[in-house]
Design a protein around this motif. Structure first.
Motif, PDB file in Angstrom:
ATOM      1  N   ALA A  84       0.842  -1.195   0.000  1.00 35.19           N
ATOM      2  CA  ALA A  84       0.000   0.000   0.000  1.00 35.19           C
ATOM      3  C   ALA A  84       0.873   1.239   0.000  1.00 35.19           C
ATOM      4  O   ALA A  84       0.448   2.329  -0.384  1.00 35.19           O
ATOM      5  N   GLY A  85       2.113   1.071   0.435  1.00 31.57           N
ATOM      6  CA  GLY A  85       3.036   2.194   0.524  1.00 31.57           C
ATOM      7  C   GLY A  85       3.916   2.035   1.737  1.00 31.57           C
ATOM      8  O   GLY A  85       3.963   0.957   2.348  1.00 31.57           O
ATOM      9  N   GLY A  86       4.634   3.087   2.075  1.00 32.61           N
ATOM     10  CA  GLY A  86       5.512   3.009   3.224  1.00 32.61           C
ATOM     11  C   GLY A  86       6.408   4.218   3.338  1.00 32.61           C
ATOM     12  O   GLY A  86       6.226   5.215   2.636  1.00 32.61           O
ATOM     13  N   ILE A  88      10.289   5.514   3.191  1.00 27.10           N
ATOM     14  CA  ILE A  88      11.577   5.103   2.623  1.00 27.10           C
ATOM     15  C   ILE A  88      12.641   6.135   2.989  1.00 27.10           C
ATOM     16  O   ILE A  88      12.373   7.337   2.973  1.00 27.10           O
ATOM     17  N   TRP A  90      17.078   6.852   2.565  1.00 27.56           N
ATOM     18  CA  TRP A  90      18.339   6.422   1.962  1.00 27.56           C
ATOM     19  C   TRP A  90      19.489   7.016   2.769  1.00 27.56           C
ATOM     20  O   TRP A  90      19.985   8.106   2.443  1.00 27.56           O
TER      21      TRP A  90
ATOM     22  N   TRP B  61       6.988   0.649  -8.043  1.00 30.79           N
ATOM     23  CA  TRP B  61       8.346   1.194  -8.210  1.00 30.79           C
ATOM     24  C   TRP B  61       8.560   1.728  -9.609  1.00 30.79           C
ATOM     25  O   TRP B  61       9.412   2.603  -9.814  1.00 30.79           O
ATOM     26  N   HIS B  62       7.808   1.208 -10.552  1.00 30.07           N
ATOM     27  CA  HIS B  62       7.849   1.756 -11.906  1.00 30.07           C
ATOM     28  C   HIS B  62       7.189   3.139 -11.901  1.00 30.07           C
ATOM     29  O   HIS B  62       7.728   4.095 -12.465  1.00 30.07           O
ATOM     30  N   ALA B  64       7.023   5.053  -9.382  1.00 31.76           N
ATOM     31  CA  ALA B  64       7.952   5.924  -8.646  1.00 31.76           C
ATOM     32  C   ALA B  64       9.098   6.390  -9.553  1.00 31.76           C
ATOM     33  O   ALA B  64       9.513   7.552  -9.513  1.00 31.76           O
ATOM     34  N   GLY B  85      14.597  10.927   1.610  1.00 31.27           N
ATOM     35  CA  GLY B  85      13.595   9.879   1.741  1.00 31.27           C
ATOM     36  C   GLY B  85      12.223  10.507   1.818  1.00 31.27           C
ATOM     37  O   GLY B  85      12.052  11.697   1.535  1.00 31.27           O
ATOM     38  N   GLY B  86      11.241   9.689   2.180  1.00 30.93           N
ATOM     39  CA  GLY B  86       9.894  10.217   2.271  1.00 30.93           C
ATOM     40  C   GLY B  86       8.878   9.121   2.497  1.00 30.93           C
ATOM     41  O   GLY B  86       9.223   7.972   2.776  1.00 30.93           O
ATOM     42  N   GLU B  87       7.633   9.541   2.361  1.00 28.45           N
ATOM     43  CA  GLU B  87       6.508   8.634   2.596  1.00 28.45           C
ATOM     44  C   GLU B  87       5.816   8.431   1.259  1.00 28.45           C
ATOM     45  O   GLU B  87       5.406   9.410   0.618  1.00 28.45           O
ATOM     46  N   ILE B  88       5.670   7.194   0.853  1.00 28.98           N
ATOM     47  CA  ILE B  88       5.088   6.924  -0.472  1.00 28.98           C
ATOM     48  C   ILE B  88       3.826   6.087  -0.305  1.00 28.98           C
ATOM     49  O   ILE B  88       3.786   5.160   0.516  1.00 28.98           O
ATOM     50  N   THR B  89       2.783   6.450  -1.030  1.00 25.29           N
ATOM     51  CA  THR B  89       1.593   5.600  -1.059  1.00 25.29           C
ATOM     52  C   THR B  89       1.114   5.470  -2.505  1.00 25.29           C
ATOM     53  O   THR B  89       1.321   6.360  -3.326  1.00 25.29           O
ATOM     54  N   TRP B  90       0.501   4.342  -2.763  1.00 19.99           N
ATOM     55  CA  TRP B  90      -0.033   4.069  -4.105  1.00 19.99           C
ATOM     56  C   TRP B  90      -1.536   3.817  -3.985  1.00 19.99           C
ATOM     57  O   TRP B  90      -1.970   2.649  -3.861  1.00 19.99           O
ATOM     58  N   PHE B 138       3.813  11.087  -2.954  1.00 26.73           N
ATOM     59  CA  PHE B 138       5.145  10.973  -2.348  1.00 26.73           C
ATOM     60  C   PHE B 138       5.438  12.268  -1.607  1.00 26.73           C
ATOM     61  O   PHE B 138       5.547  13.336  -2.209  1.00 26.73           O
TER      62      PHE B 138
END
Lengths: 148, 148
Positions: A84-86, A88, A90, B61-62, B64, B85-90, B138
């Motif tokens: 669902a997301g998360g 991330i 680096w 990830w594609h 992204a 970095g950051g917070e990603i949701t789909w 994102f």
């Protein structure tokens, strides 16, 4: 963990999955960057020297994509790995010659209230190089079905 | 915003950047998936039908990676786009035929206390398709230098 197919009832907080490895090289870094992240520090040694990276570095999204490849092969969820997301981060960039592997830990399991056939599993996946430097930390939530 | 090169002092919370577009097709989805996310719902129409995606879908990830390509061309930060970095949701997957674009908004600017030549900029980037569906959100933190 063995490589058998796993469903929600097979997982427990604290379970750890260790992936195989992926050897990163300069050509891969540049090929990915040309397509998806065409910035000097991902494309050219000399141009990268004077930047915040102080040398050629892989795109964080390249590290993320390789991490996914390693996850798919090392976390055998029955319905696949569907996120669902998360969150991330680096902490360090991946560099040419790095050998990446991913260590994932189940941190939480939340059965769905509305859909009794599934739940959400929180996974903390750390992508490390051969020196055990953490290059990426991804705290994700994935959908996991109960055994059909 | 114009395409001039931007530094920390040029940015203000509320600034919006709209990217160009990327047209996604089935071949791109499968090529990316074979390399980085080889799961049936990203590789094969028929196999995808019976899954949670109910049809062929791009790897998150594609999405992204394409988002990054569109960001690099639409957010002209002087030192490049370097994310911590950051917070990603789909919320929804990208599908064959989707035309993606990214709308980014500056949400916060935090000058560094220890390094006076830079700061951290919070960006909220929404990747939308041609129907204005949000496919990815994102929320990132990027390092931005002051004008040299």
């Amino acid at each position: 963990m063995t490589a058998k197919t796993l469903y929600l009832e097979d997982l427990t907080a604290g379970d750890v999955f260790v992936s195989g490895t992926h050897e990163l090289d300069e050509a891969q870094i540049k090929t990915f960057a040309m397509q998806f992240d065409p910035q000097p520090f991902h494309l050219d040694h000399d141009a990268a020297r004077g930047t915040m990276f102080a040398g050629l570095a892989a795109s964080g999204w390249h590290t993320a994509a390789i991490t996914m490849k390693l996850l798919v092969a090392s976390v055998p969820i029955g319905n696949g790995i569907i996120g669902a997301g998360g969150e991330i981060t680096w902490p360090k960039p991946a560099r040419p010659g790095d050998i990446l592997r991913v260590v994932s830990e189940v941190t939480e399991i939340t059965p769905s209230r509305s859909k009794p056939d599934r739940g959400v599993v929180s996974l903390r996946s750390e992508t490390r190089n051969q020196h055990d430097d953490a290059l990426q930390i991804f705290k994700s939530k994935i959908f996991v079905m109960r055994r059909p």
